[in-house]
Enzyme design. Structure first.
Site, PDB file in Angstrom:
ATOM      1  N   TRP A 102      33.158 -34.771  10.051  1.00 39.15           N
ATOM      2  CA  TRP A 102      33.178 -33.593  10.929  1.00 39.15           C
ATOM      3  C   TRP A 102      34.600 -33.080  11.131  1.00 39.15           C
ATOM      4  CZ3 TRP A 102      29.115 -30.955  10.812  1.00 39.15           C
ATOM      5  CH2 TRP A 102      27.848 -31.534  10.874  1.00 39.15           C
ATOM      6  N   ASP A 169      36.668 -32.129  19.560  1.00 41.93           N
ATOM      7  CA  ASP A 169      35.245 -32.031  19.265  1.00 41.93           C
ATOM      8  C   ASP A 169      34.619 -33.291  19.861  1.00 41.93           C
ATOM      9  OD1 ASP A 169      32.700 -32.108  18.255  1.00 41.93           O
ATOM     10  OD2 ASP A 169      33.260 -31.820  16.153  1.00 41.93           O
ATOM     11  N   LYS A 193      23.277 -33.605  20.920  1.00 40.51           N
ATOM     12  CA  LYS A 193      23.496 -35.050  20.844  1.00 40.51           C
ATOM     13  C   LYS A 193      23.282 -35.672  22.230  1.00 40.51           C
ATOM     14  CE  LYS A 193      24.912 -34.094  16.617  1.00 40.51           C
ATOM     15  NZ  LYS A 193      26.229 -33.761  16.222  1.00 40.51           N
TER      16      LYS A 193
HETATM   17  C1  LIG Z   1      26.729 -32.846  15.068  1.00 41.30           C
HETATM   18  C2  LIG Z   1      28.197 -32.651  15.061  1.00 41.30           C
HETATM   19  C3  LIG Z   1      28.785 -31.451  14.641  1.00 41.30           C
HETATM   20  C4  LIG Z   1      27.975 -30.283  14.129  1.00 41.30           C
HETATM   21  O1  LIG Z   1      27.285 -29.709  15.148  1.00 41.30           O
HETATM   22  P1  LIG Z   1      26.443 -28.354  14.937  1.00 41.30           P
HETATM   23  O2  LIG Z   1      26.076 -28.038  16.346  1.00 41.30           O
HETATM   24  O3  LIG Z   1      25.287 -28.704  14.062  1.00 41.30           O
HETATM   25  O4  LIG Z   1      27.335 -27.356  14.329  1.00 41.30           O
HETATM   26  C5  LIG Z   1      30.150 -31.338  14.707  1.00 41.30           C
HETATM   27  N1  LIG Z   1      30.914 -32.346  15.156  1.00 41.30           N
HETATM   28  C6  LIG Z   1      30.387 -33.525  15.551  1.00 41.30           C
HETATM   29  C7  LIG Z   1      31.286 -34.611  16.034  1.00 41.30           C
HETATM   30  C8  LIG Z   1      29.013 -33.704  15.521  1.00 41.30           C
HETATM   31  O5  LIG Z   1      28.478 -34.874  15.914  1.00 41.30           O
END
Ligand SMILES: *Cc1c(COP(=O)(O)O)cnc(C)c1O
Length: 359
Positions: A102, A169, A193
């Site tokens: 990511w 993030d 999540k």
């Molecule tokens: C799931 C995830 C993403 C992507 O998320 P989307 O909402 O599908 O764009 C980005 N960064 C992390 C750390 C994630 O777990």
């Protein structure tokens, strides 16, 4: 109905109490005769929902006044672009710490907008040691991924970036433990999540970082647009915001983030201990870097047939979505806030039972 424990990495399990509450008011919210899904986003009823959602989130994370909370769409992936578009302004430079796929994606996207540097890269199974002198003093921000959903690693200490804004993030671990928001310039997280259903992205941004974008940045991609209109510039993901509000209330009822942290640590410890004592399975991540949210594991001798059998039999027992990410293989148990301790106990029992059968 048989008990199912869902170990999906995202969209992932929601607290049963939250789902039941949503069900109880699905057809008529607060005596209105309308579902939340049918409410105008300009109605008083929805205004109260979004105000409550923000207030509860502020309470959970003790978010100071000089930070704004935004409820956006586009997922964490859209933040990969919005962050540089809004923050990579003064020197058009940024430092990225790459700790997994990511953060790699975030870095790639940021490259479209300026001079982006990788700092402290290690293997995908580690978290680098970072010190302030490693960062470019001219970087407009430093970007990290606090929890690496796919690899199963996490930052246990935040890097000291001095006066450079730290951007995170935190999609897969926001609200899993207390977090000092003042250490960050901006935090973002896709809701699916640990917060609520897919379709909502939460952004927490320090006020002084708003409003520096160039004229060419699309209105919808300027944080200031959403900050100025309290996330009601256009139609927000209303039902997802309502669900997030219920999740925030559930966490507060539980006793807040220090309480959920205790439970999360107990769950992770139980699973890691079982894997560390297993003669058939192992958790490949060094204990120093282990995530308490996403726990990848595999057979010690990489026996793919046995892993496939494990995943299939687990599913028959109500242990869902244990297949590892396609880039990693093996298994992965995502045990976010909504996974009860009993779910991890059931998984551990199944692991031990499977091991007895196959040794
Ligand atoms: C799931 C995830 C993403 C992507 O998320 P989307 O909402 O599908 O764009 C980005 N960064 C992390 C750390 C994630 O777990």
């Amino acid at each position: 109905m048989k008990t199912v424990y869902n170990f999906s990495a995202g969209p992932s399990a929601l607290p049963k109490d939250v789902l039941a509450k949503a069900q109880s008011e699905l057809l008529s919210y607060n005596g209105s005769g309308m579902s939340v899904m049918e409410l105008s986003h300009r109605s008083n009823l929805f205004a109260q929902i979004i105000a409550d959602a923000e207030a509860r989130l502020r309470e959970l994370l003790s978010i100071p006044n000089q930070y704004r909370v935004l409820f956006l769409q586009g997922g964490a992936s859209q933040q990969f672009a919005m962050v540089p578009m809004n923050l990579m302004i003064k020197h058009q430079k940024a430092d990225y710490v790459i700790t997994g796929s990511w953060s790699q994606k975030a870095f790639k996207e940021a490259e479209k907008f300026g001079q982006v540097r990788i700092v402290g890269q290690t293997s995908n199974n580690q978290i680098p040691e970072l010190s302030q002198d490693m960062f470019d003093p001219e970087a407009d921000y430093v970007h990290i991924t606090t929890n690496n959903t796919i690899e199963g690693t996490a930052f246990h200490d935040l890097p000291d970036t001095g006066s450079i804004p730290l951007v995170a993030d935190a999609s897969s671990n926001l609200l899993s433990t207390p977090l000092d928001v003042t250490k960050f310039g901006l935090i973002y997280a896709g809701a699916q999540k640990n917060i609520g259903p897919a379709g909502l992205t939460v952004v927490i941004i320090r006020e002084d970082l708003l409003g520096h974008t160039s004229e060419t940045v699309p209105t919808m991609l300027d944080y200031k647009t959403h900050a100025d209109k309290a996330s009601l510039y256009n139609t927000p993901p209303t039902f997802a915001i309502y669900m997030a509000k219920l999740v925030f209330e559930w966490l507060l009822d539980l006793g807040g983030l220090s309480e959920i942290e205790k439970i999360n640590r107990q769950k992770a410890e139980l699973l890691y201990q079982t894997l560390d004592h297993s003669k058939l399975f192992e958790a490949p991540i060094d204990p120093k870097y282990r995530s308490i949210m996403n726990i990848p594991f595999k057979t010690i001798d990489n026996n793919q047939e046995l892993e496939a059998a494990f995943i299939k039999e687990a599913q028959l027992q109500g242990l869902e979505t244990l297949k590892g990410h396609r880039s990693v293989g093996g298994m992965r148990a995502s045990i976010y806030n909504a996974m009860p301790y009993e779910g991890v106990e059931a998984l551990v029992e199944f692991i031990q039972q499977f091991e007895r059968k196959h040794s």
